[in-house]
Scaffold this active site. Sequence first.
Site, PDB file in Angstrom:
ATOM      1  N   ASP A   3      25.337   8.327 -28.078  1.00  0.00           N
ATOM      2  CA  ASP A   3      24.457   9.378 -28.327  1.00  0.00           C
ATOM      3  C   ASP A   3      23.779   9.686 -29.615  1.00  0.00           C
ATOM      4  OD1 ASP A   3      22.854  11.585 -27.325  1.00  0.00           O
ATOM      5  OD2 ASP A   3      24.563  12.762 -26.983  1.00  0.00           O
ATOM      6  N   ARG A  30      19.283   9.825 -13.096  1.00  0.00           N
ATOM      7  CA  ARG A  30      19.271  11.115 -13.161  1.00  0.00           C
ATOM      8  C   ARG A  30      18.539  11.781 -11.912  1.00  0.00           C
ATOM      9  NH1 ARG A  30      19.400  13.986 -18.119  1.00  0.00           N
ATOM     10  NH2 ARG A  30      19.542  15.672 -16.735  1.00  0.00           N
ATOM     11  N   CYS A  56      22.387   8.235 -23.077  1.00  0.00           N
ATOM     12  CA  CYS A  56      21.880   9.414 -22.377  1.00  0.00           C
ATOM     13  C   CYS A  56      20.262   9.512 -22.565  1.00  0.00           C
ATOM     14  CB  CYS A  56      22.383  10.878 -22.387  1.00  0.00           C
ATOM     15  SG  CYS A  56      22.315  11.352 -24.183  1.00  0.00           S
ATOM     16  N   ARG A  73      19.029  24.854 -19.201  1.00  0.00           N
ATOM     17  CA  ARG A  73      19.269  24.208 -20.318  1.00  0.00           C
ATOM     18  C   ARG A  73      19.176  25.127 -21.379  1.00  0.00           C
ATOM     19  NH1 ARG A  73      17.013  18.476 -22.539  1.00  0.00           N
ATOM     20  NH2 ARG A  73      18.784  18.074 -21.192  1.00  0.00           N
ATOM     21  N   GLN A 102      24.109  14.604 -16.606  1.00  0.00           N
ATOM     22  CA  GLN A 102      24.077  13.420 -17.162  1.00  0.00           C
ATOM     23  C   GLN A 102      25.349  12.271 -16.610  1.00  0.00           C
ATOM     24  OE1 GLN A 102      21.513  12.366 -19.500  1.00  0.00           O
ATOM     25  NE2 GLN A 102      22.785  10.376 -19.093  1.00  0.00           N
ATOM     26  N   HIS A 127      27.160  18.464 -20.578  1.00  0.00           N
ATOM     27  CA  HIS A 127      25.845  17.806 -19.760  1.00  0.00           C
ATOM     28  C   HIS A 127      26.219  17.271 -18.636  1.00  0.00           C
ATOM     29  CE1 HIS A 127      21.990  16.810 -19.275  1.00  0.00           C
ATOM     30  NE2 HIS A 127      21.664  16.091 -20.640  1.00  0.00           N
TER      31      HIS A 127
HETATM   32  N1   CP Z   1      19.091  12.835 -21.328  1.00  0.00           N
HETATM   33  C1   CP Z   1      18.457  14.028 -21.228  1.00  0.00           C
HETATM   34  O1   CP Z   1      19.161  14.994 -20.777  1.00  0.00           O
HETATM   35  O2   CP Z   1      17.295  14.116 -21.529  1.00  0.00           O
HETATM   36  P1   CP Z   1      16.204  15.127 -22.024  1.00  0.00           P
HETATM   37  O3   CP Z   1      16.836  15.808 -23.149  1.00  0.00           O
HETATM   38  O4   CP Z   1      14.830  14.357 -22.044  1.00  0.00           O
HETATM   39  O5   CP Z   1      16.244  15.933 -20.695  1.00  0.00           O
HETATM   40  N1  NVA Z   2      23.673  15.399 -27.325  1.00  0.00           N
HETATM   41  C1  NVA Z   2      22.406  15.605 -27.209  1.00  0.00           C
HETATM   42  C2  NVA Z   2      22.188  15.098 -25.696  1.00  0.00           C
HETATM   43  C3  NVA Z   2      20.646  15.055 -25.488  1.00  0.00           C
HETATM   44  C4  NVA Z   2      20.197  14.876 -23.921  1.00  0.00           C
HETATM   45  C5  NVA Z   2      21.822  16.693 -27.582  1.00  0.00           C
HETATM   46  O1  NVA Z   2      22.420  17.931 -27.110  1.00  0.00           O
HETATM   47  O2  NVA Z   2      20.766  16.940 -28.314  1.00  0.00           O
END
Ligand code: CP
Ligand code: NVA
Length: 317
Positions: free
Chosen positions: A236, A304, A276, A114, A144, A141
């Site tokens: 989101d 997930r 998400c 990530r 997701q 993502h």
């Molecule tokens: N939806 C998601 O990726 O959640 P986190 O940021 O908590 O991993």
């Molecule tokens: N769009 C959000 C998704 C978090 C899971 C971010 O990147 O923070």
Amino acid sequence: MKKNSKKPAYAKLKGKDFLSVDDLSIQEIKSLFELAADMKKKPKKYSKALEGKMLALIFEKPSLRTRTTFTVGIHTLGGSSIDYPPGDNILGKRESVFDVAKNLERMVDGVMIRTFGQDVVTSFAEHASIPVINGLTDYEHPCQAMADFFTITEYKKNLKNLKISYIGDGNNVTHSLLLMGGKWGTTFCVATPPGYAARDEVVQRAKELAAKSSGSIIITNDPIEAARDADVIYTDTWTSMGQEAEAIIRRNIFKPYQVNRELFSHAKPDALFMHCLPAHRNEEVTDEIIDSPNSVVFQEAENRLHAQKAILYALMR
Ligand code: CP
Ligand code: NVA
């Protein structure tokens, strides 16, 4: 009678990376969903499937769901994990991405990353001989979107007949959902404020995919057009990780895109609400919608785990 020995479509994914929804064909996605459904129903059957395998989890941004589901996922498949939290700054700061890739490929069997730039996961994957999974970048993502569409298949029959609408910021999650919508042949609609649209090249690619799958991609600035007769409404956060300095200005610009009772009333009565998570309650969605019977956000979060277990198995077995 001869036993049908045809391999599932996901068999071809062994050893590969998963950096974008576009890395998978629709046949591979469908076969992964079948595997995920079986893993969800009969978790014990897979409890040794990845015995002895080690997964590295590199986080350069915070996480609840991704960290938990990948950790639980690899452990319940019989493997183990090692976690590098954001403070470790291991990608490109302490040493080069190339050097980290060349170290870890000798020590572990797969890596989930990530981070900020999509170029970081692409470059890591280019240099490492082991499977690399995108656990969120600024651009996509994909895990997701896998869990999201898997969730939709649990509630709705024919995805081709659905109108799935994303309302809010054109971000990483939007990109992965657009590509997924294009692959499945849905009517996929995105409503964002002007200046906050999804990236043009992703929209063009989603349109190309939709042309092949008899789906359609609708891009608008009108949240009511998106909500009208929708089978799924998805939103989101208005401020993604890394954009915190823009939070106040975004809060004003995005106000008309809040998923509230009025906006949701334009959707079909049995429409699903999806997010998400993490949600910023009473910003992008009101409590009464996220806590309503139409909301499937926690089922989505649980999925997930099942969707990613299928991905881990396909790539790392
Ligand atoms: N939806 C998601 O990726 O959640 P986190 O940021 O908590 O991993
Ligand atoms: N769009 C959000 C998704 C978090 C899971 C971010 O990147 O923070």
